[in-house]
Design a protein around this motif. Structure first.
Motif, PDB file in Angstrom:
ATOM      1  N   ASP A 134       5.901  15.145 -10.996  1.00 56.25           N
ATOM      2  CA  ASP A 134       5.369  16.505 -11.166  1.00 56.25           C
ATOM      3  C   ASP A 134       3.880  16.520 -11.491  1.00 56.25           C
ATOM      4  OD1 ASP A 134       7.918  17.583 -10.702  1.00 56.25           O
ATOM      5  OD2 ASP A 134       8.452  17.375 -12.812  1.00 56.25           O
ATOM      6  N   GLU A 135       3.185  15.426 -11.209  1.00 55.45           N
ATOM      7  CA  GLU A 135       1.744  15.394 -11.413  1.00 55.45           C
ATOM      8  C   GLU A 135       1.078  14.865 -10.152  1.00 55.45           C
ATOM      9  OE1 GLU A 135       0.722  13.168 -14.863  1.00 55.45           O
ATOM     10  OE2 GLU A 135       1.934  14.374 -16.218  1.00 55.45           O
ATOM     11  N   GLY A 136      -0.244  15.040 -10.074  1.00 61.97           N
ATOM     12  CA  GLY A 136      -0.976  14.480  -8.949  1.00 61.97           C
ATOM     13  C   GLY A 136      -0.990  15.405  -7.750  1.00 61.97           C
ATOM     14  N   PRO A 137      -1.448  14.888  -6.605  1.00 59.07           N
ATOM     15  CA  PRO A 137      -1.701  15.744  -5.440  1.00 59.07           C
ATOM     16  C   PRO A 137      -0.473  16.060  -4.604  1.00 59.07           C
ATOM     17  CG  PRO A 137      -2.269  13.483  -4.932  1.00 59.07           C
ATOM     18  CD  PRO A 137      -1.840  13.493  -6.379  1.00 59.07           C
ATOM     19  N   GLY A 138       0.670  15.467  -4.908  1.00 62.33           N
ATOM     20  CA  GLY A 138       1.834  15.601  -4.044  1.00 62.33           C
ATOM     21  C   GLY A 138       1.852  14.498  -3.000  1.00 62.33           C
ATOM     22  N   LEU A 139       2.996  14.267  -2.417  1.00 65.52           N
ATOM     23  CA  LEU A 139       3.160  13.195  -1.434  1.00 65.52           C
ATOM     24  C   LEU A 139       2.239  13.407  -0.241  1.00 65.52           C
ATOM     25  CD1 LEU A 139       4.826  10.666  -0.558  1.00 65.52           C
ATOM     26  CD2 LEU A 139       6.330  12.270   0.658  1.00 65.52           C
ATOM     27  N   GLN A 140       1.482  12.377   0.110  1.00 69.85           N
ATOM     28  CA  GLN A 140       0.507  12.474   1.196  1.00 69.85           C
ATOM     29  C   GLN A 140       1.123  11.952   2.501  1.00 69.85           C
ATOM     30  OE1 GLN A 140      -3.270  13.412   0.079  1.00 69.85           O
ATOM     31  NE2 GLN A 140      -1.564  14.460  -0.919  1.00 69.85           N
ATOM     32  N   LEU A 141       2.106  12.678   3.001  1.00 67.65           N
ATOM     33  CA  LEU A 141       2.800  12.316   4.234  1.00 67.65           C
ATOM     34  C   LEU A 141       3.036  13.574   5.056  1.00 67.65           C
ATOM     35  CD1 LEU A 141       4.256  10.205   6.001  1.00 67.65           C
ATOM     36  CD2 LEU A 141       6.334  10.660   4.672  1.00 67.65           C
ATOM     37  N   HIS A 142       2.628  13.527   6.326  1.00 70.55           N
ATOM     38  CA  HIS A 142       2.620  14.723   7.174  1.00 70.55           C
ATOM     39  C   HIS A 142       3.092  14.352   8.583  1.00 70.55           C
ATOM     40  CE1 HIS A 142       1.244  18.485   8.919  1.00 70.55           C
ATOM     41  NE2 HIS A 142       0.411  17.864   9.723  1.00 70.55           N
ATOM     42  N   ALA A 143       4.092  15.075   9.088  1.00 71.93           N
ATOM     43  CA  ALA A 143       4.571  14.876  10.464  1.00 71.93           C
ATOM     44  C   ALA A 143       3.558  15.517  11.407  1.00 71.93           C
ATOM     45  CB  ALA A 143       5.956  15.498  10.638  1.00 71.93           C
ATOM     46  N   ARG A 144       2.574  14.736  11.815  1.00 72.17           N
ATOM     47  CA  ARG A 144       1.417  15.245  12.539  1.00 72.17           C
ATOM     48  C   ARG A 144       1.764  15.729  13.943  1.00 72.17           C
ATOM     49  NH1 ARG A 144      -3.402  17.775  13.280  1.00 72.17           N
ATOM     50  NH2 ARG A 144      -4.708  16.726  14.831  1.00 72.17           N
ATOM     51  N   SER A 145       2.552  14.948  14.695  1.00 71.12           N
ATOM     52  CA  SER A 145       2.815  15.333  16.087  1.00 71.12           C
ATOM     53  C   SER A 145       4.181  14.857  16.533  1.00 71.12           C
ATOM     54  CB  SER A 145       1.740  14.759  17.016  1.00 71.12           C
ATOM     55  OG  SER A 145       1.768  13.351  17.016  1.00 71.12           O
ATOM     56  N   ILE A 146       4.659  15.514  17.571  1.00 72.80           N
ATOM     57  CA  ILE A 146       5.957  15.158  18.141  1.00 72.80           C
ATOM     58  C   ILE A 146       5.883  15.340  19.653  1.00 72.80           C
ATOM     59  CG2 ILE A 146       7.014  17.479  17.987  1.00 72.80           C
ATOM     60  CD1 ILE A 146       9.486  15.867  16.758  1.00 72.80           C
ATOM     61  N   ALA A 147       6.574  14.473  20.383  1.00 71.14           N
ATOM     62  CA  ALA A 147       6.631  14.545  21.852  1.00 71.14           C
ATOM     63  C   ALA A 147       8.100  14.553  22.265  1.00 71.14           C
ATOM     64  CB  ALA A 147       5.899  13.360  22.477  1.00 71.14           C
TER      65      ALA A 147
ATOM     66  N   TRP B 186       0.849  -1.188   0.000  1.00 73.85           N
ATOM     67  CA  TRP B 186       0.000   0.000   0.000  1.00 73.85           C
ATOM     68  C   TRP B 186       0.892   1.249   0.000  1.00 73.85           C
ATOM     69  CZ3 TRP B 186       1.061   0.368   5.380  1.00 73.85           C
ATOM     70  CH2 TRP B 186       1.059  -0.841   6.084  1.00 73.85           C
ATOM     71  N   PRO B 187       1.412   1.598  -1.212  1.00 75.12           N
ATOM     72  CA  PRO B 187       2.294   2.771  -1.313  1.00 75.12           C
ATOM     73  C   PRO B 187       1.562   4.059  -0.980  1.00 75.12           C
ATOM     74  CG  PRO B 187       1.640   2.013  -3.480  1.00 75.12           C
ATOM     75  CD  PRO B 187       1.166   0.969  -2.509  1.00 75.12           C
ATOM     76  N   MET B 188       2.318   5.060  -0.603  1.00 75.52           N
ATOM     77  CA  MET B 188       1.714   6.347  -0.266  1.00 75.52           C
ATOM     78  C   MET B 188       1.149   7.026  -1.504  1.00 75.52           C
ATOM     79  SD  MET B 188       4.111   8.003   2.656  1.00 75.52           S
ATOM     80  CE  MET B 188       4.458   7.039   4.147  1.00 75.52           C
ATOM     81  N   PHE B 189      -0.010   7.600  -1.335  1.00 73.87           N
ATOM     82  CA  PHE B 189      -0.662   8.359  -2.388  1.00 73.87           C
ATOM     83  C   PHE B 189       0.226   9.548  -2.735  1.00 73.87           C
ATOM     84  CE2 PHE B 189      -4.709  10.914  -3.497  1.00 73.87           C
ATOM     85  CZ  PHE B 189      -4.704  10.433  -4.804  1.00 73.87           C
ATOM     86  N   GLY B 190       0.494   9.733  -4.021  1.00 74.36           N
ATOM     87  CA  GLY B 190       1.308  10.855  -4.465  1.00 74.36           C
ATOM     88  C   GLY B 190       2.803  10.621  -4.418  1.00 74.36           C
ATOM     89  N   ASP B 191       3.239   9.398  -4.122  1.00 72.69           N
ATOM     90  CA  ASP B 191       4.675   9.112  -4.034  1.00 72.69           C
ATOM     91  C   ASP B 191       5.211   8.775  -5.423  1.00 72.69           C
ATOM     92  OD1 ASP B 191       7.265   8.277  -3.471  1.00 72.69           O
ATOM     93  OD2 ASP B 191       6.685   7.225  -1.640  1.00 72.69           O
ATOM     94  N   GLU B 192       6.039   9.669  -5.969  1.00 73.98           N
ATOM     95  CA  GLU B 192       6.556   9.473  -7.319  1.00 73.98           C
ATOM     96  C   GLU B 192       7.798   8.583  -7.357  1.00 73.98           C
ATOM     97  OE1 GLU B 192       9.376  13.421  -7.820  1.00 73.98           O
ATOM     98  OE2 GLU B 192       7.269  13.566  -8.375  1.00 73.98           O
ATOM     99  N   ILE B 193       8.377   8.234  -6.214  1.00 77.44           N
ATOM    100  CA  ILE B 193       9.552   7.357  -6.179  1.00 77.44           C
ATOM    101  C   ILE B 193       9.149   5.917  -5.901  1.00 77.44           C
ATOM    102  CG2 ILE B 193      11.730   6.852  -5.016  1.00 77.44           C
ATOM    103  CD1 ILE B 193      12.057   9.800  -4.468  1.00 77.44           C
ATOM    104  N   TYR B 194       8.377   5.710  -4.845  1.00 78.10           N
ATOM    105  CA  TYR B 194       8.046   4.345  -4.426  1.00 78.10           C
ATOM    106  C   TYR B 194       6.600   3.957  -4.755  1.00 78.10           C
ATOM    107  CZ  TYR B 194      12.259   5.310  -1.737  1.00 78.10           C
ATOM    108  OH  TYR B 194      13.533   5.667  -1.358  1.00 78.10           O
ATOM    109  N   GLY B 195       5.813   4.906  -5.259  1.00 75.66           N
ATOM    110  CA  GLY B 195       4.418   4.636  -5.559  1.00 75.66           C
ATOM    111  C   GLY B 195       4.125   4.760  -7.043  1.00 75.66           C
ATOM    112  N   SER B 196       2.878   5.054  -7.370  1.00 78.87           N
ATOM    113  CA  SER B 196       2.434   5.082  -8.757  1.00 78.87           C
ATOM    114  C   SER B 196       2.290   6.486  -9.320  1.00 78.87           C
ATOM    115  CB  SER B 196       1.088   4.350  -8.884  1.00 78.87           C
ATOM    116  OG  SER B 196       0.102   4.985  -8.089  1.00 78.87           O
ATOM    117  N   ALA B 197       2.571   7.516  -8.535  1.00 84.06           N
ATOM    118  CA  ALA B 197       2.374   8.892  -9.000  1.00 84.06           C
ATOM    119  C   ALA B 197       3.379   9.238 -10.094  1.00 84.06           C
ATOM    120  CB  ALA B 197       2.522   9.873  -7.839  1.00 84.06           C
TER     121      ALA B 197
END
Length: 240
Positions: free
Chosen positions: A194-207, A180-191
């Motif tokens: 320079d097209e599509g929504p961009g890599l769908q990865l976000h550093a949501r929180s840190i402690a 299940w590759p990341m949506f928008g991953d042009e290296i390891y996924g199917s994106a």
């Protein structure tokens, strides 16, 4: 956010969103597409990088802060800055010891069958010519990622990912290798590049357990605009 008992040294808005500030560290919300440093690609294209903005975060100190860790260019979210050498030494040690908790949000294509799980796949460089690109390799470095499904939509899943190790591109490679590759991953996924929504990865929180007699400092970054459509499809609401 500025602590109530700490005076503001400038009325100007910082060039990047400031999520947390104290005497030792800052946490900023790095936008997707901003490289952390001026590598070969940034030098060739003369594009902005994170270090171009750090002077604006001195807040009265004689030197600018430094990044205590890295986020990939296309990853958004929480990035910790040390405000002076002592702070950098302590933060670097916390990162080396694996004591800083990090949670990422990702949208992946397909999704895991189980609602929670552990990905345990060693990683190594794909080849010297590919720079930072990585691959699963039985002889590589131990790499572990814990995951939890937060929501699903047709063909997509919204995951919380917790890296237990800190390998380059670990989350992206682990998800792709799991089917299940990341949506928008042009290296390891199917994106496409320079097209599509961009890599769908976000550093949501840190402690960050920076102070021995206090609870860890916990900071969250709101999801970036380019991920919000897919997140909504998977059940995210802005109050989440």
């Amino acid at each position: 956010m500025t602590e109530p008992d700490q005076p503001a040294f400038s009325r100007e808005e910082p060039p990047l969103p400031l999520l947390y500030r104290d005497a030792m560290m800052l946490v900023i919300d790095k936008p997707a597409g901003l490289p952390s440093h001026r590598g070969p690609q940034a030098k060739r294209q003369v594009i902005p990088v994170l270090t171009d903005h750090l002077d604006a975060f001195r807040f009265g100190l004689p030197r600018r802060p430094e990044a205590a860790h890295r986020l990939d260019k296309d990853t958004s979210g929480c990035l910790v800055l040390g405000r002076h050498p002592r702070a950098m030494a302590e933060l670097n040690q916390l990162f080396r010891d694996g004591r800083i908790g990090k949670t990422y949000w990702a949208i992946v294509e397909g999704g895991p069958d189980d609602e929670t799980g552990l990905i345990d796949l060693p990683l190594a460089r794909r080849s010297p010519e590919r720079g930072w690109w990585m691959k699963v390799d039985p002889d590589g470095l131990p790499s572990q990622t814990r995951y939890r499904v937060l929501g699903r939509a047709s063909g997509l899943a919204w995951l919380a990912l917790e890296p237990l190790t800190g390998r380059t591109h670990q989350l992206r490679v682990h998800c792709a290798a799991s089917g299940w590759p990341m949506f928008g991953d042009e290296i390891y996924g199917s994106a496409a590049r320079d097209e599509g929504p961009g890599l769908q990865l976000h550093a949501r929180s840190i402690a960050v357990p920076l102070y021995s007699k206090r609870e860890p400092i916990r900071v969250e970054a709101p999801p970036p605009p380019h991920m919000q459509e897919a997140l909504r499809r998977c059940g995210w609401r802005e109050a989440f």
